[in-house]
Design an enzyme around this catalytic site. Structure first.
Site, mmCIF file in Angstrom:
data_model
loop_
_atom_site.group_PDB
_atom_site.id
_atom_site.type_symbol
_atom_site.label_atom_id
_atom_site.label_comp_id
_atom_site.label_asym_id
_atom_site.label_seq_id
_atom_site.Cartn_x
_atom_site.Cartn_y
_atom_site.Cartn_z
ATOM 1 N N GLU A 1 0.842 -1.204 0.000
ATOM 2 C CA GLU A 1 0.000 0.000 0.000
ATOM 3 C C GLU A 1 0.878 1.256 0.000
ATOM 4 O OE1 GLU A 1 -3.235 -0.383 2.879
ATOM 5 O OE2 GLU A 1 -4.065 -2.037 1.702
ATOM 6 N N GLU B 1 -4.609 -8.682 -1.034
ATOM 7 C CA GLU B 1 -5.425 -8.529 0.191
ATOM 8 C C GLU B 1 -6.882 -8.433 -0.232
ATOM 9 O OE1 GLU B 1 -4.281 -5.624 3.196
ATOM 10 O OE2 GLU B 1 -2.168 -5.992 2.777
HETATM 11 O O1 AHR Z 1 -5.094 -6.399 6.579
HETATM 12 C C1 AHR Z 1 -5.053 -5.305 7.419
HETATM 13 C C2 AHR Z 1 -4.431 -4.100 6.753
HETATM 14 O O2 AHR Z 1 -5.231 -3.694 5.688
HETATM 15 C C3 AHR Z 1 -3.083 -4.316 6.122
HETATM 16 O O3 AHR Z 1 -2.057 -4.211 7.037
HETATM 17 C C4 AHR Z 1 -3.017 -3.225 5.118
HETATM 18 O O4 AHR Z 1 -2.215 -3.550 4.004
HETATM 19 C C5 AHR Z 1 -4.462 -2.994 4.733
HETATM 20 O O5 AHR Z 1 -4.801 -1.671 4.744
#
Ligand code: AHR
Length: 512
Positions: free
Chosen positions: A193, A316
């Site tokens: 991110e 993610e």
């Molecule tokens: O999964 C939780 C968080 O969500 C992670 O650390 C981040 O990459 C995302 O914003």
């Protein structure tokens, strides 16, 4: 008048249920469903690592191997976890890997600033993670620190984990730390991110930084073994994908990431278990948005990479609700209900159907955090409904995707509608076909007529995941409330398959 209304009602119900049709193109498979679509993600966050995977190598009450819980390994092996992303997440861009190697007593502690400012004692580090992946039979995916690290630090991590003995001070360091040979880590993330917790960079700037870091991440021989994944877009940030595709030299990357969470409202996420029909509907709407996201990011990638050599890695994804009452707000611990099973089934169908571009996905997160497949409490362990969906769907791993054409009834709430059913299909190496079907409709069963084109099947079997209430979950007290059972509501008649799915259910059929 009453009779007329009844007649209209009956006709429309009949008409509605007649709308669910699927054409299974059994002879048109060409793309492989990369097993890494069934990947997972483990961050130093709450009790994902500590208490989840790792209980410490001196633990006397919970069976473990070098501190890694054996019950967890056993359960994850049944999922056939292909790849595991670590150590974050936001944590990754604060992590300095050298703090987590060598004798444990000499490892420095740090504050985990993203996740509750708790003490991180670095007792679970590179050796522990990579050895655990070997135990699990999963490929590691290391997420490198680009936000607050240096190109040297990341380059050293590649050497420490993958270069041959005797080739650098880092490989000597590895041997001195008790590891006789490299682990050969293939998957590397360059930051996480980068647009947010990974440095708040603009994409134009990140593209330059990426090129710098990637330059020093060397393969250990001439074959192209290192697979580099750029920190990708959040949701519908198509500009991010466009600039990366334009600015990254083809030889310097293999995949772009994408993160998408199914969140009702970031400032009011709602309870994980005590939710309304409206909240359920909104969660599913957010989950099904994955179709549009994957399609549009892929379209941008197609412009620069029409041969689809570069992958989209949805590294993610999952549902995100309020934490369980009484738990640390920064630990993101949430229960997991049939809503999550619907979310997982529908999303995996999307990934399967887009396997020409989506080659990896990592559900967030494996244990005790967000949409976990496992929950632990001291020596107790619970397999969540999401676990069961991942297990039922693992038949698709590395199978050939068979295209499906789905025409669905609507799941209606007020003036809003969603497609009630979704599907994906594949043919495995033994010639066995699997179809996964999801009915997200909270009230209505759905009858589906599947027309099979290009194959003849003689036998059918299947399993179903269902429950009485959408809000049901597996608890530490009742861990087996929701589990797959044999499915009998499918009838095969020549090239026609008739299936009846109960409300909010997931079915995987096997055809031979
Ligand atoms: O999964 C939780 C968080 O969500 C992670 O650390 C981040 O990459 C995302 O914003």
């Amino acid at each position: 008048m009453k009779k007329l209304l009844l007649l209209i009602g009956l006709t429309s119900t009949k008409f509605l249920s007649a709308q669910n049709t699927i054409i299974l193109n059994a002879d048109k498979g060409k793309d492989i469903i990369n097993k890494n679509i069934y990947g997972h993600f483990a961050e130093h966050l709450g009790h994902c690592i500590y208490g989840g995977f790792y209980v410490g190598d001196t633990n006397k009450t919970i069976p473990h191997k070098d501190g890694v819980r054996l019950d967890v390994i056993d359960a994850l092996k049944k999922l056939k976890v292909p790849v595991l992303r670590w150590p974050g997440g936001c944590f990754a861009d604060t992590y300095h890997w050298k703090d987590g190697v060598g004798p444990k007593k000499q490892r420095p502690s740090m504050l985990n600033v993203w996740w509750g400012n708790v003490k991180e004692d670095n007792s679970f580090g590179t050796n522990e993670f990579l050895n655990m992946c070997e135990l699990l039979g999963a490929e590691p995916y290391l997420s490198g620190n680009v936000g607050s690290g240096t190109p040297q630090e990341l380059s050293d991590w590649v050497k420490y984990t993958t270069h041959p003995n005797g080739s650098s001070p880092m490989t000597d360091f590895r041997q001195a730390n008790g590891r006789p040979s490299p682990w050969y880590v293939k998957y590397w993330g360059l930051g996480n991110e980068a647009w947010g917790c990974g440095g708040n960079m603009k994409v134009e700037y990140y593209a330059n930084v990426y090129r710098q870091y990637a330059t020093f991440m060397t393969n250990w021989n001439n074959s192209d073994r290192i697979y580099r994944i750029a920190s990708g877009a959040s949701d519908a940030d198509y500009h991010w994908t466009e600039i990366l595709m334009k600015e990254l030299p083809a030889g310097m990357y293999d995949a772009l990431g994408l993160h998408h969470y199914s969140v009702i409202n970031w400032s009011k996420k709602g309870s994980a278990t005590n939710f309304s029909e409206e909240e359920y509907f909104t969660t599913m709407k957010r989950a099904l948005q994955m179709e549009e996201l994957v399609t549009k990011h892929s379209e941008i990638m197609d412009k620069y990479d029409p041969q689809k050599k570069k992958a989209l890695a949805v590294d993610e994804w999952g549902g995100w609700y309020d934490v369980e009452p009484g738990t640390n707000g920064a630990f993101l611990f949430q229960q997991n209900t049939m809503r999550d099973a619907m979310l997982a089934g529908a999303t995996l169908n999307i990934f399967n159907n887009h396997c020409d571009r989506v080659k990896m996905a990592n559900l967030a997160q494996t244990i005790n955090v967000l949409q976990a497949v496992i929950l632990t409490k001291e020596e107790k362990i619970v397999l969540t409904p999401t676990y069961h969906v991942m297990e039922m769907y693992n038949v698709h791993q590395d199978a050939t995707m068979l295209p499906v054409e789905v025409s669905s009834n609507k799941y209606i709430l007020g003036k809003d509608t969603l497609n009630a059913i979704s599907a994906s299909a594949s043919k495995d190496k033994n010639g066995v076909t699997h179809i996964s079907l999801v009915n997200i409709d909270s009230k209505n069963p759905q009858t589906i007529s599947i027309n099979i084109s290009g194959a003849e099947y003689k036998t059918i079997s299947g399993r179903i995941l269902k429950s009485d209430r959408l809000q049901n979950y597996n608890s530490f007290e009742k861990p087996n409330t929701i589990a797959p059972v044999t499915f009998t509501d499918a009838k095969l008649n020549a090239n026609r398959l008739e299936v009846k799915l109960p409300p909010f259910s997931v079915v995987v059929l096997e055809l031979k």
